[in-house]
Scaffold this active site. Sequence first.
Site, PDB file in Angstrom:
ATOM      1  N   HIS A   1       0.816  -1.216   0.000  1.00  0.00           N
ATOM      2  CA  HIS A   1       0.000   0.000   0.000  1.00  0.00           C
ATOM      3  C   HIS A   1       0.849   1.265   0.000  1.00  0.00           C
ATOM      4  O   HIS A   1       0.331   2.356  -0.210  1.00  0.00           O
ATOM      5  CB  HIS A   1      -0.992  -0.003   1.175  1.00  0.00           C
ATOM      6  CG  HIS A   1      -0.393   0.288   2.517  1.00  0.00           C
ATOM      7  ND1 HIS A   1      -0.031  -0.703   3.407  1.00  0.00           N
ATOM      8  CD2 HIS A   1      -0.096   1.450   3.142  1.00  0.00           C
ATOM      9  CE1 HIS A   1       0.447  -0.159   4.514  1.00  0.00           C
ATOM     10  NE2 HIS A   1       0.432   1.159   4.375  1.00  0.00           N
TER      11      HIS A   1
ATOM     12  N   ASP B   1       0.079  -7.578   1.727  1.00  0.00           N
ATOM     13  CA  ASP B   1       0.457  -6.166   1.709  1.00  0.00           C
ATOM     14  C   ASP B   1       1.976  -5.993   1.690  1.00  0.00           C
ATOM     15  O   ASP B   1       2.528  -5.169   2.418  1.00  0.00           O
ATOM     16  CB  ASP B   1      -0.148  -5.419   2.899  1.00  0.00           C
ATOM     17  CG  ASP B   1      -0.076  -3.906   2.730  1.00  0.00           C
ATOM     18  OD1 ASP B   1       0.157  -3.453   1.594  1.00  0.00           O
ATOM     19  OD2 ASP B   1      -0.226  -3.185   3.733  1.00  0.00           O
TER      20      ASP B   1
ATOM     21  N   LEU C   1      -7.688 -24.995  -2.450  1.00  0.00           N
ATOM     22  CA  LEU C   1      -8.522 -26.203  -2.467  1.00  0.00           C
ATOM     23  C   LEU C   1      -9.920 -25.940  -2.994  1.00  0.00           C
ATOM     24  O   LEU C   1     -10.623 -26.873  -3.384  1.00  0.00           O
ATOM     25  CB  LEU C   1      -8.618 -26.802  -1.061  1.00  0.00           C
ATOM     26  CG  LEU C   1      -7.321 -27.308  -0.426  1.00  0.00           C
ATOM     27  CD1 LEU C   1      -7.605 -27.918   0.937  1.00  0.00           C
ATOM     28  CD2 LEU C   1      -6.627 -28.310  -1.335  1.00  0.00           C
ATOM     29  N   GLY C   2     -10.362 -24.687  -2.940  1.00  0.00           N
ATOM     30  CA  GLY C   2     -11.708 -24.377  -3.429  1.00  0.00           C
ATOM     31  C   GLY C   2     -12.797 -24.752  -2.447  1.00  0.00           C
ATOM     32  O   GLY C   2     -13.894 -25.156  -2.844  1.00  0.00           O
TER      33      GLY C   2
ATOM     34  N   GLY D   1       3.657   7.120   7.671  1.00  0.00           N
ATOM     35  CA  GLY D   1       4.994   7.241   7.109  1.00  0.00           C
ATOM     36  C   GLY D   1       5.892   6.083   7.479  1.00  0.00           C
ATOM     37  O   GLY D   1       6.924   5.850   6.851  1.00  0.00           O
ATOM     38  N   ASN D   2       5.518   5.313   8.500  1.00  0.00           N
ATOM     39  CA  ASN D   2       6.325   4.184   8.951  1.00  0.00           C
ATOM     40  C   ASN D   2       6.008   2.883   8.218  1.00  0.00           C
ATOM     41  O   ASN D   2       6.718   1.892   8.398  1.00  0.00           O
ATOM     42  CB  ASN D   2       6.143   3.937  10.448  1.00  0.00           C
ATOM     43  CG  ASN D   2       7.146   4.701  11.271  1.00  0.00           C
ATOM     44  OD1 ASN D   2       6.839   5.767  11.772  1.00  0.00           O
ATOM     45  ND2 ASN D   2       8.355   4.185  11.397  1.00  0.00           N
ATOM     46  N   SER D   3       4.949   2.854   7.442  1.00  0.00           N
ATOM     47  CA  SER D   3       4.587   1.615   6.758  1.00  0.00           C
ATOM     48  C   SER D   3       5.728   1.092   5.916  1.00  0.00           C
ATOM     49  O   SER D   3       6.385   1.831   5.193  1.00  0.00           O
ATOM     50  CB  SER D   3       3.383   1.826   5.850  1.00  0.00           C
ATOM     51  OG  SER D   3       2.203   1.686   6.548  1.00  0.00           O
TER      52      SER D   3
END
Length: 364
Positions: A114, A144, A273-274, A216-218
């Site tokens: 992100h 992510d 596996l569905g 800002g730390n992501s």
Amino acid sequence: MPPIPSRAPMASRRFILAGLAASAALPLISCASSVPAQAQRGLLPDFADLAERVMPAVVNIAVLSEQTTTQVPPELRGTPFERYFRERRGRQQVQGAGSGFIIDPAGYIVTNNHVVGNASRVVVSLQDGTELPARVVGTDELTDLALLRVEAKTSLPSVPWGSSAGTRVGQWVLACGNPFGLGGTVTSGIVSARGREIGAGPFDDFIQTDAAINPGNSGGPLFNAAGEVIGINTAIFSPTNASAGIGFATPSDLAKGVIEQLRRDGRVERGWLGIAVQDFGNEPGGRRGAQVQAVERGSPGARAGLRQGDILVALNGERMEGSRTLIRNVAGTPPGQTVRLTLIRDGRQQEIAVQVGRRPPSAS
């Protein structure tokens, strides 16, 4: 920063992507007055040597666009950089900012998906001020995570992965990153909890920490005392969009495999596996597993003969504690490989071999 939906309604709670996310004060430790001052000082670690060693490998990430805009990114509002970006309107604009860390001297950098999003241009700033254009090698929306590559004239400083499995609640950690666009910043805290589910997706397994994490730390690293990366700072719980002492990091043991695939193939392929499953059994000492709620027609599970109501209790002989154990283990199995499922049907235990399929992009 869009809020992360919660699995249960929580009117006053907001889980926020730290993508624009760390900062704050050292944790306060209260000691009894009868403890000598020297002993009290011994309880507080000194992070100076650790910070000096790892910070050269922590980078700031700016997502750039050529469009004309006067809007200041939210993580920069109220900071010394706000006026600078207003004066640059009509030229290249910073649309977002985040953090990352170098895992290979050749220039491979880990961050959050992100943070980079669908960026037209990404610029990485090293701790010495060097700015380098970055190429997005690959991204994975479900965890992510993203992998970038920069070309440098010299070998770059890097940091090693650590094992998040060995992380203990109460252990000291150091978070590093680019809070509010201010540049290299370190904050300290402890591991507050493990295995947190915050409604981000099917692979929720976050490390919770009280080390301050802000916009800002992501994408920045969470280090253990040995200087190893045990997590990637990803989200915060906050009613104010700033640190409230509850931050979340993607565990390194999950991230390492994803990053290796992105580096090798530029994408992540997961087993599937569905079938739709839910947790089964919650009594202490009782049988636990995952109960099949539905089987998709034509899926690997359907071809193997799985049925609605089956209770899956083990995968390749390893007992499972619930549906998430099954989902994660199957997702980590290469498509085409056969796994052995132990299940209970009509009160009888039996085993079924299932050839794992490739997870479709639309699968939940």
